[in-house]
Design a protein around this motif. Sequence first.
Motif, PDB file in Angstrom:
ATOM      1  N   PHE A   1       8.040   3.059  -4.232  1.00  0.00           N
ATOM      2  CA  PHE A   1       6.953   3.856  -3.664  1.00  0.00           C
ATOM      3  C   PHE A   1       7.182   4.106  -2.184  1.00  0.00           C
ATOM      4  N   GLU A   2       6.444   5.102  -1.685  1.00  0.00           N
ATOM      5  CA  GLU A   2       6.403   5.407  -0.256  1.00  0.00           C
ATOM      6  C   GLU A   2       4.953   5.724   0.096  1.00  0.00           C
ATOM      7  N   ILE A   3       4.375   4.945   1.014  1.00  0.00           N
ATOM      8  CA  ILE A   3       2.969   5.103   1.357  1.00  0.00           C
ATOM      9  C   ILE A   3       2.792   5.121   2.871  1.00  0.00           C
ATOM     10  N   GLY A   4       1.618   5.557   3.291  1.00  0.00           N
ATOM     11  CA  GLY A   4       1.297   5.597   4.707  1.00  0.00           C
ATOM     12  C   GLY A   4       0.003   6.352   4.923  1.00  0.00           C
ATOM     13  N   GLY A   5      -0.656   6.103   6.052  1.00  0.00           N
ATOM     14  CA  GLY A   5      -1.920   6.764   6.323  1.00  0.00           C
ATOM     15  C   GLY A   5      -2.978   6.341   5.325  1.00  0.00           C
TER      16      GLY A   5
END
Length: 318
Positions: free
Chosen positions: A261-265
């Motif tokens: 996964f790639e997450i942020g904000g």
Amino acid sequence: MENFKPATPPAWKRFFGNPLIQLSLLVVVAGGVGVSLYQKGQQNLERRVSYLRSTVQINPTSNEPVQPIAEAQDLAEAPTTDQASQAPQADGADGVVTAYKVNPPAATAATPTAAALVDDKNKERSLAKTGAPHLVVYYAEVSRGSLNGLFAASRSTGQFMNFNDYSAGIVPSIRRSLSAPQTKILHKEDRALDNSKTLQWSYGLKDRRDPSVEIGLTTFFELSEMDNNNLRGNLEIQRTWREPTSSGAMEIQRKSFPAIFEIGGETGFFMSGVLPPQSNLENDDELTAIDVFKILRSPQFRTGDSELVIFVEFEKGN
């Protein structure tokens, strides 16, 4: 002049000059672009997960019973939490992750006690959290209706995967999902990301029939990339559980649930379907005393009206 009538435009001009026809064409083109982007995102995600399954960091799903390890001294000490038992260790030579709790050697006069070591680790973790970015993992019970809504929201991001026995994807608004009325937080795990690229912790207890085996869930996290706003990594949930085999016998089995996964904000990540509705253990009361496994007491969970969902959030720190 009074009888003059302009020439009738060609049929193709009348067709394409119709505002309704123009609007319909615009909708069709936009829809086609949207579907193309969604399919491309799904294909990219599938390739990334397939690659993740092929690496030694992620253990392939196995239906074979867990076998005891003869050389326990080869295992290194793993970090623990207040309610977590010692986490399994990975053997990089063959990609096999053992599922055993290893007792540390007896302390000598020149060696700090185990309690002192745990206390030092807790102090270091507390200091690291004050300014370092950290990974926050929530274990929650989510109703079936809310879970279906979560699936729909994740599909809208183009980053949703539905495997044979579990699902995973991006959450557009992690805080909204965590505060939903039908979401009950069972346990929160908070880990600093400043010193290492790999984290692991475990929740479980020894099997009464075979004390060399530990029943429960182990969480593995591997950091791939991190900046001020985004986090990319690999997550694996490994389950060691007593389950029925093809012959109908109940045996200890180990299964692995990997994801990338790639997450942020505002975005987060979730995984569901990793826990069966029954423990099949004689010492079920001891297992359900652990926060994560209190869900086994839930009538809704036992009947399939709710599931254990693991949420992942990235906090940037100061």
